[in-house]
Write an enzyme that holds these catalytic residues in place. Structure first.
Site, PDB file in Angstrom:
ATOM      1  N   CYS A   8      -7.722  15.716  -0.970  1.00  0.00           N
ATOM      2  CA  CYS A   8      -8.726  14.781  -1.503  1.00  0.00           C
ATOM      3  C   CYS A   8      -8.948  14.929  -3.001  1.00  0.00           C
ATOM      4  O   CYS A   8      -8.579  14.039  -3.769  1.00  0.00           O
ATOM      5  CB  CYS A   8     -10.040  14.968  -0.759  1.00  0.00           C
ATOM      6  SG  CYS A   8      -9.913  14.477   0.964  1.00  0.00           S
TER       7      CYS A   8
HETATM    8  N1  NAD Z   1      -8.211  15.954   5.581  1.00  0.00           N
HETATM    9  C1  NAD Z   1      -9.368  15.553   5.114  1.00  0.00           C
HETATM   10  O1  NAD Z   1     -10.282  16.359   4.976  1.00  0.00           O
HETATM   11  C2  NAD Z   1      -9.636  14.099   4.749  1.00  0.00           C
HETATM   12  C3  NAD Z   1     -10.945  13.715   4.530  1.00  0.00           C
HETATM   13  C4  NAD Z   1     -11.210  12.392   4.203  1.00  0.00           C
HETATM   14  C5  NAD Z   1     -10.160  11.490   4.082  1.00  0.00           C
HETATM   15  N2  NAD Z   1      -8.869  11.881   4.288  1.00  0.00           N
HETATM   16  C6  NAD Z   1      -7.837  10.862   4.166  1.00  0.00           C
HETATM   17  O2  NAD Z   1      -7.367  10.502   5.460  1.00  0.00           O
HETATM   18  C7  NAD Z   1      -5.977  10.201   5.422  1.00  0.00           C
HETATM   19  C8  NAD Z   1      -5.234  11.105   6.398  1.00  0.00           C
HETATM   20  O3  NAD Z   1      -5.376  12.453   5.995  1.00  0.00           O
HETATM   21  P1  NAD Z   1      -5.131  13.683   6.959  1.00  0.00           P
HETATM   22  O4  NAD Z   1      -5.708  14.869   6.264  1.00  0.00           O
HETATM   23  O5  NAD Z   1      -5.552  13.370   8.341  1.00  0.00           O
HETATM   24  O6  NAD Z   1      -3.519  13.779   6.907  1.00  0.00           O
HETATM   25  P2  NAD Z   1      -2.584  14.632   7.878  1.00  0.00           P
HETATM   26  O7  NAD Z   1      -1.339  14.872   7.115  1.00  0.00           O
HETATM   27  O8  NAD Z   1      -3.344  15.781   8.450  1.00  0.00           O
HETATM   28  O9  NAD Z   1      -2.294  13.632   9.087  1.00  0.00           O
HETATM   29  C9  NAD Z   1      -1.638  12.439   8.929  1.00  0.00           C
HETATM   30  C10 NAD Z   1      -0.696  12.255  10.097  1.00  0.00           C
HETATM   31  O10 NAD Z   1      -0.097  10.965   9.970  1.00  0.00           O
HETATM   32  C11 NAD Z   1       1.235  11.048  10.439  1.00  0.00           C
HETATM   33  N3  NAD Z   1       1.976   9.903   9.921  1.00  0.00           N
HETATM   34  C12 NAD Z   1       2.487   9.705   8.683  1.00  0.00           C
HETATM   35  N4  NAD Z   1       3.041   8.480   8.592  1.00  0.00           N
HETATM   36  C13 NAD Z   1       2.883   7.900   9.808  1.00  0.00           C
HETATM   37  C14 NAD Z   1       3.227   6.634  10.337  1.00  0.00           C
HETATM   38  N5  NAD Z   1       3.840   5.715   9.585  1.00  0.00           N
HETATM   39  N6  NAD Z   1       2.939   6.381  11.624  1.00  0.00           N
HETATM   40  C15 NAD Z   1       2.315   7.297  12.386  1.00  0.00           C
HETATM   41  N7  NAD Z   1       1.950   8.503  11.945  1.00  0.00           N
HETATM   42  C16 NAD Z   1       2.228   8.798  10.669  1.00  0.00           C
HETATM   43  C17 NAD Z   1       1.712  12.392   9.946  1.00  0.00           C
HETATM   44  O11 NAD Z   1       2.823  12.851  10.737  1.00  0.00           O
HETATM   45  C18 NAD Z   1       0.457  13.260  10.138  1.00  0.00           C
HETATM   46  O12 NAD Z   1       0.450  13.920  11.383  1.00  0.00           O
HETATM   47  C19 NAD Z   1      -5.553  10.373   3.967  1.00  0.00           C
HETATM   48  O13 NAD Z   1      -5.637   9.143   3.327  1.00  0.00           O
HETATM   49  C20 NAD Z   1      -6.613  11.314   3.414  1.00  0.00           C
HETATM   50  O14 NAD Z   1      -6.766  11.156   2.024  1.00  0.00           O
HETATM   51  C21 NAD Z   1      -8.593  13.178   4.639  1.00  0.00           C
END
Ligand code: NAD
Length: 420
Positions: free
Chosen positions: A262
């Site tokens: 983030c």
């Molecule tokens: N981790 C946090 O604390 C947090 C908090 C707020 C917002 N976000 C936002 O949320 C979003 C996701 O973050 P995250 O931390 O969950 O990421 P992550 O990497 O933990 O999980 C994302 C998942 O999506 C999968 N993926 C990628 N491309 C794909 C596709 N085309 N189809 C299906 N699956 C696919 C990946 O294999 C992965 O398992 C990002 O935009 C991030 O900025 C994250």
């Protein structure tokens, strides 16, 4: 009775908790993720997200209403689909390829009356420009009109036991009134409070304000910490004193730098868009990035000086790092400043051992030996460095047994402790 079919695309830090909550609220949940090994682990009841214990995942699987899969065809017939795929940077610019892939793959399963919601953090306009076009092109349907489209920023805070998905207010939006109503109805079933806003752009900007605010304030206090060190003033005590003001002040603490998915990334989505559309620089973001980026180097310089005072070079010294994750009480090492600090110290010839109770072995930086927090390890280290202050570590033991402690989080006290 099932509330309908919910598809969650991406089963990571954001998607898996939402999938679990969806099952508990009464949806039939399909969790689509392209990572085969993740899906296999989930199907076997093995959670890789610390906030989701295996018991909770096991209950979801046992209910027969949670189905992890790599196959988008399993999304067919969905009522609501939430997209939670990563939005990283590539060469300093937003990389929306995951959203693009998800939109293209999902489009054939979009049908009249269904709702699609984007949760990935991104710049304002992504939902209405990019995602809408992909879904309309691939489905032959339109939004508004045939299907509902909205955006709801994620506020998940990994490792925070107080504020969880269900009790953190959720900002919701839609491309029109009808879409907003559907998006709001969905989240009212999974969280305690929703906060509707007028457009998807406002909702997208809301998330970027939240993270830019943190990034800028952390940078402010980091710069102050570096200057206070040179002025020989205890910045930590000054912050604590300032925090007693009951209004008009919000406490941020210095640290070894920012990491994760983030803070180092989201403000860049905003500055990139400002540059692209207005031709201007978002100067606060540029400056905050620069200062926070400088912190690992500053930590290494301070450790080098600390060893020097004891007549030791970094080269050949044995250093014990406490915490490698970018955030306390988690094992998430994505873009962690600890990794940067480790590489810099290794390049100077230091031997690095680390205490990281949350670490997954394959994410530990090369050449780092993971050890337990023991008297022997503390005594044998030329310097002990508190990088990430996991609550499970015994900081009294650290201060008592270590010869020299460099504490980037102000958790240890004593004459042998130097704070950032
Ligand atoms: N981790 C946090 O604390 C947090 C908090 C707020 C917002 N976000 C936002 O949320 C979003 C996701 O973050 P995250 O931390 O969950 O990421 P992550 O990497 O933990 O999980 C994302 C998942 O999506 C999968 N993926 C990628 N491309 C794909 C596709 N085309 N189809 C299906 N699956 C696919 C990946 O294999 C992965 O398992 C990002 O935009 C991030 O900025 C994250």
């Amino acid at each position: 009775m099932s509330l309908g079919k919910l598809v969650v695309v991406g089963q990571g830090y954001v998607g898996l908790p939402l999938g679990m909550r969806g099952v508990e609220a009464g949806f039939d949940v399909t969790g689509v993720d392209l990572d085969e090994s993740r899906v296999k682990r989930l199907a076997a009841g093995d959670s890789f997200i610390e906030d989701i214990p295996a018991s909770r995942l096991g209950r979801a699987l046992g209910s027969g209403r949670y189905h992890p899969t790599t196959d988008y065809a399993d999304a067919a017939g969905f009522d609501v689909c939430v997209i939670t795929v990563p939005t990283p940077l590539r060469d300093g610019a937003p990389d929306l390829s995951h959203i693009e892939q998800a939109g293209v793959a999902l489009a054939p399963y979009v049908r009249p009356g269904c709702t699609v919601i984007l949760e990935s953090t991104t710049y304002p306009g992504t939902t209405e420009e990019l995602l809408r076009r992909l879904l309309e092109t691939g489905s032959g349907l339109h939004s508004p009109g045939d299907f509902h489209l909205g955006y709801s920023p994620e506020r998940i805070d990994p490792g925070n036991p107080r504020w969880r998905l269900e009790n953190t207010p959720k900002v919701v939006s839609g491309v029109d009134e009808a879409a907003l109503r559907r998006v709001d109805e969905f989240y009212q079933r999974v969280v305690e409070r929703t906060v509707p806003v007028d457009s998807t752009r406002v909702a997208e900007l809301t998330k970027l304000i939240e993270n830019t605010f943190r990034q800028v304030n952390i940078a402010l206090i980091n710069e102050l910490a570096m200057l206070s060190h040179e002025l020989d003033i205890d910045v930590w005590q000054a912050i604590e004193a300032a925090a007693t003001k009951p209004f008009g002040f919000m406490s941020f603490r210095p640290g070894p730098g920012v990491g994760g998915h983030c803070l180092p990334i989201d403000p860049c989505y905003l500055s990139w868009q400002v540059k692209r559309t207005l031709g201007r620089q978002f100067r606060f973001v540029e400056l905050a990035n620069e200062i926070n980026h400088q912190m690992p180097e500053h930590v290494v310089l301070r450790i080098t000086a600390g060893l020097n005072r004891q007549g030791r070079p970094v080269n050949g010294s044995r250093l014990l790092l406490l915490g490698l994750a970018y955030k306390k009480n988690t094992g998430d090492m994505r873009d962690s400043p600890a990794v940067d600090i480790t590489r810099r110290l290794q390049a100077l010839g230091a031997e690095i051992r680390a205490v990281e109770p949350h670490a997954e072995a394959d994410h530990v930086p090369a050449g780092v030996v993971i050890v337990g927090l023991t008297e022997h390890e503390l005594r044998a280290a030329d310097a002990v460095v508190v990088v990430t202050d996991h609550d499970s570590l015994d900081y009294d033991l650290v201060a008592r047994e270590a010869g020299y402690v460099f504490d980037a989080r102000s958790r240890c006290h004593g004459d042998n402790v130097e704070r950032l």
